[in-house]
Design a protein around this motif. Sequence first.
Motif, short mmCIF file in Angstrom:
data_model
loop_
_atom_site.label_atom_id
_atom_site.label_comp_id
_atom_site.label_asym_id
_atom_site.label_seq_id
_atom_site.Cartn_x
_atom_site.Cartn_y
_atom_site.Cartn_z
N VAL A 112 42.34 31.15 -40.15
CA VAL A 112 41.23 31.62 -39.32
C VAL A 112 41.12 30.71 -38.11
N TRP A 113 41.01 31.32 -36.92
CA TRP A 113 40.76 30.57 -35.69
C TRP A 113 39.37 30.92 -35.18
N GLN A 114 38.69 29.93 -34.65
CA GLN A 114 37.39 30.15 -34.03
C GLN A 114 37.15 29.10 -32.97
N PRO A 115 36.29 29.38 -31.98
CA PRO A 115 36.10 28.44 -30.87
C PRO A 115 35.19 27.28 -31.26
N THR A 116 35.32 26.21 -30.53
CA THR A 116 34.40 25.08 -30.67
C THR A 116 33.07 25.43 -30.02
N LEU A 117 31.99 24.98 -30.64
CA LEU A 117 30.67 25.14 -30.04
C LEU A 117 29.95 23.80 -30.10
N ASN A 118 29.74 23.20 -28.95
CA ASN A 118 29.03 21.92 -28.88
C ASN A 118 28.33 21.84 -27.53
N PRO A 119 27.52 20.78 -27.29
CA PRO A 119 26.80 20.69 -26.01
C PRO A 119 27.69 20.69 -24.78
N ALA A 120 28.95 20.33 -24.95
CA ALA A 120 29.87 20.30 -23.81
C ALA A 120 30.41 21.69 -23.46
N SER A 121 30.18 22.69 -24.33
CA SER A 121 30.74 24.02 -24.10
C SER A 121 30.21 24.63 -22.81
N GLY A 122 28.89 24.56 -22.63
CA GLY A 122 28.30 25.06 -21.39
C GLY A 122 28.32 26.58 -21.29
N PRO A 123 27.74 27.13 -20.24
CA PRO A 123 27.65 28.59 -20.09
C PRO A 123 28.99 29.26 -19.80
N ALA A 124 30.00 28.50 -19.36
CA ALA A 124 31.30 29.09 -19.05
C ALA A 124 32.04 29.51 -20.31
N ARG A 125 31.60 29.06 -21.48
CA ARG A 125 32.27 29.41 -22.74
C ARG A 125 32.39 30.93 -22.90
N ASP A 126 31.31 31.64 -22.62
CA ASP A 126 31.32 33.09 -22.74
C ASP A 126 32.29 33.73 -21.75
N LEU A 127 32.39 33.19 -20.56
CA LEU A 127 33.29 33.73 -19.55
C LEU A 127 34.75 33.57 -19.96
N TYR A 128 35.06 32.48 -20.65
CA TYR A 128 36.41 32.29 -21.17
C TYR A 128 36.70 33.26 -22.31
N LEU A 129 35.81 33.30 -23.32
CA LEU A 129 36.08 34.07 -24.53
C LEU A 129 36.12 35.57 -24.27
N ARG A 130 35.30 36.05 -23.33
CA ARG A 130 35.31 37.48 -23.01
C ARG A 130 36.47 37.87 -22.10
N GLY A 131 37.10 36.90 -21.48
CA GLY A 131 38.28 37.17 -20.66
C GLY A 131 38.01 37.23 -19.17
N PHE A 132 36.74 37.12 -18.74
CA PHE A 132 36.42 37.19 -17.31
C PHE A 132 37.12 36.08 -16.53
N LEU A 133 36.98 34.88 -17.00
CA LEU A 133 37.53 33.75 -16.26
C LEU A 133 39.07 33.75 -16.27
#
Length: 320
Positions: A266-287
């Motif tokens: 199983v793979w899953q992303p890291t979630l911590n205070p350093a993730s920031g709002p750009a995390r969603d842009l990466y995971l959804r593919g926008f960035l």
Amino acid sequence: MNDVVIIGKGKHAVRNIYPSLRELGVRIAAVASRNAEEAQEFVRQWNTDGHGYGDYRQMLDQEPASHVIVVMQAKNAVPVVRECLLHHKQVFAEKPLGMNSAEAVEIADLVKQNGGRVQVGFMKRFAPCYCMIQDRITSQELGPVRSFRYTFDVSAAAFCQTDRDFLYFVAIHGLDLIRYLFGETVSVKAFKNDAGEGCSYQILLRMQDGVCGVCSFENRSAHTREQERLEVTFENGYMAAEDLEHVLLRRGGTGAWQTLSECETVWQPTLNPASGPARDLYLRGFLPELRSFCADECADMSADNGNTCKLCDAVLADLQ
């Protein structure tokens, strides 16, 4: 990274496109909208020394940047992209580029005749979870693909009043992803249940190499929380991506219950205070998709867009 000029500053652009470009460090050389003063003020808000225009044609004439991002209402996008291509620009256009296959093919034909490049905003192709699945399909690490199941549930009644609206504004993402991963379709069977408010869609597909699958879409108020899942059955294993954040890989085991013969990863992303709002842009593919555009890493997608729109039209024609 190439400088870009942008046509449009609506909600999607402000929430996803501009933040992605800022994260990438791409310079926004100019923005065009309906009002030049508002466009100039908007440019200042994004900490750029670029210019604001009230007429996109004037911007295309005056700005030397070779890369144009078009983020506007679908009904207006095709003529604007056509104008960008005639100005010999490289174009990123948000989907849907065309509200039917004829409009999409028109752009593809223009690129074929005059050159240029159009990248369409099918960001799921760049989402890390689907890239992992695509890598296994290409490598055939688990053998050939045999079938798939794709599910997307959402409440989109606010901007989808017709079947065409839903297919072209929402379902087109999933249908494009299926084409991208499994190839072209040779058979389409589509059903809907529009009882009550909203609509439920079930689409059966057979692909060129025999892969078969089902796409399930819900557009109902029961799904105010967006849900998404892709399951892929290979000859020697199984993969599932859920809500763009989790990928499971299960290799075919021996079936021997006497030993520890089954294995899952199983793979899953890291979630911590350093993730920031750009995390969603990466995971959804926008960035990642905008990075590929600005770095000239993505080939022309205009013909691909035409084929995805043809699939949408085939579903609409067969709905029962």
